[in-house]
Design a protein around this motif. Sequence first.
Motif, PDB file in Angstrom:
ATOM      1  N   SER A 285       0.829  -1.199   0.000  1.00 30.20           N
ATOM      2  CA  SER A 285       0.000   0.000   0.000  1.00 30.20           C
ATOM      3  C   SER A 285       0.870   1.258   0.000  1.00 30.20           C
ATOM      4  O   SER A 285       1.661   1.476   0.924  1.00 30.20           O
ATOM      5  N   ALA A 286       0.696   2.098  -1.013  1.00 29.99           N
ATOM      6  CA  ALA A 286       1.444   3.357  -1.075  1.00 29.99           C
ATOM      7  C   ALA A 286       1.083   4.255   0.100  1.00 29.99           C
ATOM      8  O   ALA A 286       1.951   4.947   0.652  1.00 29.99           O
ATOM      9  N   ALA A 287      -0.188   4.244   0.507  1.00 32.34           N
ATOM     10  CA  ALA A 287      -0.613   5.088   1.624  1.00 32.34           C
ATOM     11  C   ALA A 287       0.067   4.661   2.915  1.00 32.34           C
ATOM     12  O   ALA A 287       0.501   5.510   3.715  1.00 32.34           O
ATOM     13  N   GLU A 288       0.189   3.354   3.155  1.00 32.93           N
ATOM     14  CA  GLU A 288       0.845   2.872   4.368  1.00 32.93           C
ATOM     15  C   GLU A 288       2.335   3.199   4.358  1.00 32.93           C
ATOM     16  O   GLU A 288       2.904   3.540   5.400  1.00 32.93           O
ATOM     17  N   VAL A 289       2.963   3.075   3.190  1.00 32.43           N
ATOM     18  CA  VAL A 289       4.384   3.408   3.089  1.00 32.43           C
ATOM     19  C   VAL A 289       4.602   4.893   3.362  1.00 32.43           C
ATOM     20  O   VAL A 289       5.529   5.277   4.091  1.00 32.43           O
ATOM     21  N   ALA A 292       4.126   5.767   7.258  1.00 30.72           N
ATOM     22  CA  ALA A 292       4.941   5.111   8.285  1.00 30.72           C
ATOM     23  C   ALA A 292       6.023   6.038   8.829  1.00 30.72           C
ATOM     24  O   ALA A 292       6.455   6.987   8.174  1.00 30.72           O
ATOM     25  N   ASP A 293       6.464   5.743  10.028  1.00 28.63           N
ATOM     26  CA  ASP A 293       7.588   6.480  10.601  1.00 28.63           C
ATOM     27  C   ASP A 293       8.901   6.095   9.920  1.00 28.63           C
ATOM     28  O   ASP A 293       9.787   6.927   9.737  1.00 28.63           O
ATOM     29  N   LEU A 294       9.023   4.819   9.560  1.00 26.58           N
ATOM     30  CA  LEU A 294      10.187   4.328   8.823  1.00 26.58           C
ATOM     31  C   LEU A 294       9.692   3.432   7.699  1.00 26.58           C
ATOM     32  O   LEU A 294       8.921   2.506   7.942  1.00 26.58           O
ATOM     33  N   ALA A 295      10.125   3.708   6.472  1.00 25.12           N
ATOM     34  CA  ALA A 295       9.839   2.833   5.337  1.00 25.12           C
ATOM     35  C   ALA A 295      11.098   2.057   4.991  1.00 25.12           C
ATOM     36  O   ALA A 295      12.200   2.617   4.987  1.00 25.12           O
ATOM     37  N   VAL A 296      10.937   0.768   4.709  1.00 24.98           N
ATOM     38  CA  VAL A 296      12.075  -0.083   4.370  1.00 24.98           C
ATOM     39  C   VAL A 296      11.813  -0.730   3.016  1.00 24.98           C
ATOM     40  O   VAL A 296      10.750  -1.323   2.798  1.00 24.98           O
ATOM     41  N   VAL A 297      12.776  -0.612   2.106  1.00 20.59           N
ATOM     42  CA  VAL A 297      12.742  -1.343   0.840  1.00 20.59           C
ATOM     43  C   VAL A 297      13.748  -2.483   0.983  1.00 20.59           C
ATOM     44  O   VAL A 297      14.957  -2.237   1.050  1.00 20.59           O
ATOM     45  N   GLY A 314       2.553   2.423  -7.528  1.00 18.90           N
ATOM     46  CA  GLY A 314       2.611   3.809  -7.063  1.00 18.90           C
ATOM     47  C   GLY A 314       3.512   4.010  -5.871  1.00 18.90           C
ATOM     48  O   GLY A 314       3.520   5.099  -5.264  1.00 18.90           O
ATOM     49  N   LEU A 315       4.307   3.005  -5.531  1.00 18.93           N
ATOM     50  CA  LEU A 315       5.182   3.112  -4.367  1.00 18.93           C
ATOM     51  C   LEU A 315       6.363   4.034  -4.635  1.00 18.93           C
ATOM     52  O   LEU A 315       6.948   4.579  -3.689  1.00 18.93           O
ATOM     53  N   ASP A 316       6.732   4.212  -5.899  1.00 17.41           N
ATOM     54  CA  ASP A 316       7.808   5.158  -6.213  1.00 17.41           C
ATOM     55  C   ASP A 316       7.418   6.571  -5.809  1.00 17.41           C
ATOM     56  O   ASP A 316       8.232   7.323  -5.258  1.00 17.41           O
ATOM     57  N   ARG A 317       6.160   6.928  -6.055  1.00 17.94           N
ATOM     58  CA  ARG A 317       5.700   8.270  -5.685  1.00 17.94           C
ATOM     59  C   ARG A 317       5.649   8.438  -4.171  1.00 17.94           C
ATOM     60  O   ARG A 317       5.976   9.500  -3.637  1.00 17.94           O
ATOM     61  N   ALA A 318       5.245   7.375  -3.473  1.00 22.36           N
ATOM     62  CA  ALA A 318       5.205   7.441  -2.006  1.00 22.36           C
ATOM     63  C   ALA A 318       6.601   7.614  -1.433  1.00 22.36           C
ATOM     64  O   ALA A 318       6.821   8.410  -0.497  1.00 22.36           O
ATOM     65  N   LEU A 319       7.583   6.886  -1.972  1.00 21.56           N
ATOM     66  CA  LEU A 319       8.956   6.989  -1.476  1.00 21.56           C
ATOM     67  C   LEU A 319       9.552   8.352  -1.812  1.00 21.56           C
ATOM     68  O   LEU A 319      10.292   8.931  -1.007  1.00 21.56           O
ATOM     69  N   ALA A 320       9.242   8.865  -3.002  1.00 23.57           N
ATOM     70  CA  ALA A 320       9.729  10.197  -3.364  1.00 23.57           C
ATOM     71  C   ALA A 320       9.132  11.266  -2.452  1.00 23.57           C
ATOM     72  O   ALA A 320       9.830  12.205  -2.029  1.00 23.57           O
ATOM     73  N   ALA A 321       7.840  11.129  -2.120  1.00 19.74           N
ATOM     74  CA  ALA A 321       7.195  12.085  -1.216  1.00 19.74           C
ATOM     75  C   ALA A 321       7.827  12.024   0.165  1.00 19.74           C
ATOM     76  O   ALA A 321       8.001  13.059   0.833  1.00 19.74           O
ATOM     77  N   ARG A 322       8.198  10.836   0.625  1.00 19.77           N
ATOM     78  CA  ARG A 322       8.870  10.705   1.917  1.00 19.77           C
ATOM     79  C   ARG A 322      10.190  11.470   1.909  1.00 19.77           C
ATOM     80  O   ARG A 322      10.530  12.156   2.872  1.00 19.77           O
ATOM     81  N   ALA A 323      10.948  11.316   0.824  1.00 25.34           N
ATOM     82  CA  ALA A 323      12.238  12.006   0.746  1.00 25.34           C
ATOM     83  C   ALA A 323      12.042  13.520   0.784  1.00 25.34           C
ATOM     84  O   ALA A 323      12.794  14.238   1.467  1.00 25.34           O
ATOM     85  N   ARG A 324      11.040  14.025   0.069  1.00 29.41           N
ATOM     86  CA  ARG A 324      10.795  15.470   0.071  1.00 29.41           C
ATOM     87  C   ARG A 324      10.411  15.984   1.450  1.00 29.41           C
ATOM     88  O   ARG A 324      10.770  17.093   1.839  1.00 29.41           O
ATOM     89  N   ARG A 325       9.686  15.158   2.204  1.00 22.98           N
ATOM     90  CA  ARG A 325       9.213  15.562   3.528  1.00 22.98           C
ATOM     91  C   ARG A 325      10.222  15.262   4.629  1.00 22.98           C
ATOM     92  O   ARG A 325       9.959  15.538   5.809  1.00 22.98           O
ATOM     93  N   VAL A 351      15.640  -7.357 -18.285  1.00 20.72           N
ATOM     94  CA  VAL A 351      15.795  -5.977 -18.742  1.00 20.72           C
ATOM     95  C   VAL A 351      17.222  -5.544 -18.435  1.00 20.72           C
ATOM     96  O   VAL A 351      17.645  -5.563 -17.278  1.00 20.72           O
ATOM     97  N   PRO A 352      18.009  -5.170 -19.445  1.00 23.70           N
ATOM     98  CA  PRO A 352      19.433  -4.913 -19.218  1.00 23.70           C
ATOM     99  C   PRO A 352      19.744  -3.664 -18.413  1.00 23.70           C
ATOM    100  O   PRO A 352      20.782  -3.589 -17.772  1.00 23.70           O
ATOM    101  N   GLU A 353      18.860  -2.664 -18.449  1.00 16.90           N
ATOM    102  CA  GLU A 353      19.149  -1.428 -17.746  1.00 16.90           C
ATOM    103  C   GLU A 353      17.846  -0.758 -17.328  1.00 16.90           C
ATOM    104  O   GLU A 353      16.839  -0.836 -18.031  1.00 16.90           O
ATOM    105  N   ALA A 354      17.875  -0.094 -16.161  1.00 16.20           N
ATOM    106  CA  ALA A 354      16.678   0.580 -15.672  1.00 16.20           C
ATOM    107  C   ALA A 354      17.066   1.819 -14.894  1.00 16.20           C
ATOM    108  O   ALA A 354      18.123   1.866 -14.249  1.00 16.20           O
ATOM    109  N   GLU A 355      16.214   2.815 -14.960  1.00 13.94           N
ATOM    110  CA  GLU A 355      16.399   4.013 -14.161  1.00 13.94           C
ATOM    111  C   GLU A 355      15.898   3.748 -12.748  1.00 13.94           C
ATOM    112  O   GLU A 355      14.806   3.220 -12.546  1.00 13.94           O
ATOM    113  N   GLY A 356      16.715   4.082 -11.746  1.00 16.78           N
ATOM    114  CA  GLY A 356      16.320   3.899 -10.362  1.00 16.78           C
ATOM    115  C   GLY A 356      15.389   5.009  -9.906  1.00 16.78           C
ATOM    116  O   GLY A 356      14.952   5.866 -10.687  1.00 16.78           O
ATOM    117  N   LEU A 357      15.097   5.018  -8.619  1.00 21.38           N
ATOM    118  CA  LEU A 357      14.187   6.011  -8.057  1.00 21.38           C
ATOM    119  C   LEU A 357      14.854   7.367  -7.876  1.00 21.38           C
ATOM    120  O   LEU A 357      14.173   8.374  -7.649  1.00 21.38           O
TER     121      LEU A 357
END
Length: 499
Positions: A285-289, A292-297, A314-325, A351-357
Motif C-alpha cells: 500500500s502506497a498510503a501505508e508506506v 509510516a515512521d520508517l519505510a524499508v525497501v 505507485g510506491l515510487d511516488r510514495a517513497l519520493a514524497a517521503r524524501a521530500r518531507r 531488462v538490461p538497464e533501468a532508471e532507479g528512483l
Amino acid sequence: MSGALLVCGTHSDAGKSVVVAGICRWLAREGVRVAPFKAQNMALNSFVTREGAEIGRAQAAQAAAARVEPEAAMNPVLLKPSAGERTQVVVLGRPYATASAASYQDMKPELLPVVLGALEGLRRRFEAVVCEGAGSPAEINLRESDLANMGLAQAAGLPVVLVGDIDRGGLFASLYGTLALLSPRDRELVRGFVVNKFRGDAAILAPGLAELSRRTGRPFLGTLPFAPGIGLDGEDSLALREAGEGAPGGDVLRVAVVRLGRMSNFTDLDPLLFEPGVAVRFTRSAAEVLDADLAVVPGTKATVEDLGGLRAAGLDRALAARARRGLPTLGLCGGYQMLGRRIVDGVEGEVPEAEGLGLLPVETVFEPEKVLARPSGRAPLFGDEEVSGYEIHHGRTARLGGEPLFVTREGGGEGCRVGAVLGTSWHGVLECDGFRRALLGWVAGVRGLGWEPGDFSFAALREERLERLGDLVAEHLDRDALLGIMEGAGRREGAGALP
C-alpha cells in the motif's frame, strides 16, 4: 552414537526446520557432535558462512542449534527463484547455473553425487547428522529425480520420520495419504510420525493416533505443542510475520516494509519484530508506506523486475514524497540499489538497464561473480556504533555523492545517506543491538515521538528460542525411540504394506 535421520513433512511449512533444529539442540546438549543437512533448499533467505559460501538461512540457524559453525556442506544445493521463470542454482555455496523448472530436472543427476558427497563428509566428521527434506516426499511427479526426500533416503540409507501439522487440520489424512503415495520400497524407510503444533486435549487426540498406528504399522514418536514465537528464520513468504507492541508510557514506531515480488532476506527485519514499541507491517500500500515512521525497501532476487512492480503500485511516488518531507527511508541490498539513479543488469534480469528512483546518488552494475562476504565496521552517523553483517549480491554499487552509512574495518565507506534516505548492501545490520537502537532513536527524533528502546540482546533472544526448541524435543518426543531409529538400519522388514 553414530547415526543419521531424515525429517520429512506432509507439506511445506509443516515444521521440518524447527523439528530438525530442536533435535540438533537436544543432541548437542547431550554431548553429541551433531550437524544439520538439507540436500536441496529453495529459499530467498540465505546466509554467508565464514568461508564465503551461501547456504539457506534455516540451515545456518540449525547449525547454531547444533552449536557448530555453518558450512556449505550443510546445504549443498540452494535454489533461488529469480526474474521471470528462472532460478539461480547455487552448489556448495557458489553460483552454478541458471535454470528453468524443466532444465533443473535434467541437472539433478549431476548434482546427486555432490549431495551424497556432502552428506558423507558430514557423517565422517560428526556423530549424528539430522537431515531435512523439502516440501513433501509424496510429490510423485518429482520422485524419479528426487534429491531431497525419498531419493536421498534410498541413496544414503536414511531412516525417515514424517512430521504432520495438526494446526492446519487433516492431520490423519495427510500422514496416511503421504505414506500411501510412496512406493513400497520407499515406504519401508518411514519409521514413525511426529505431530506438530498441537493445542487441545491430548486425550481426545489419542484414539486417532492409536488407530493410524494400527493401520500403518508406524508409531507416533511424540506430539509437539503449539509454541508461537520460536520458529526459525523463515525460508519463504509463508513465514512472514508482523508484530507490534506498545512500549509502556511511550509512542509506537510504525515500520512499513515494501512487500516485493521476489523479496529476499526479509529476516533482516526480524530484530524489529521483537523491539518493544515497534510495529512492523509488510505492505504493498502506497498510503501505508507514506504514512509510516520508517519505510524499508528490502532485498530482492529480481531487482529490476521488482522495481517495475514497485512503480506499478505507485510506491515510487510514495517513497519520493517521503524524501521530500524528510521522512526516514532505508534500502537494504536490492532495495538500496532501487533507491539509486541507475541499475545495469546483464546477470539476473531480462531488462538490461533501468532508471532507479533517484533518491540516492548511487549507481549499480551487475557482475557475473557474486559478492559473498562477512563485513564489519562502525556507523559514524549513528553514535559510531559497531556494526556487522553479510553481503550476497551480483550488483556493485558505486556512491557518487552523499555520506557513507558505514566505515569498514579497512577504512572504506559503505552505503549512502542523503537527508533521511539511507541505503546499505549489508544484510543483518539490524541484529546489531546498538546500531538498531541508535537508528530507531533517530527515527523517533525525526518524527517527534517519545519512543524508548528495549534492552534485550537479539543474539541472546535467538539462543533462547533454540533452547526452547531443544526443551520441546526433550519433553515431548520419545527420545529412546528416536535414538534407536537414528542408530539402526534405515529399512525395516514388513513395514512397506498398508492395509
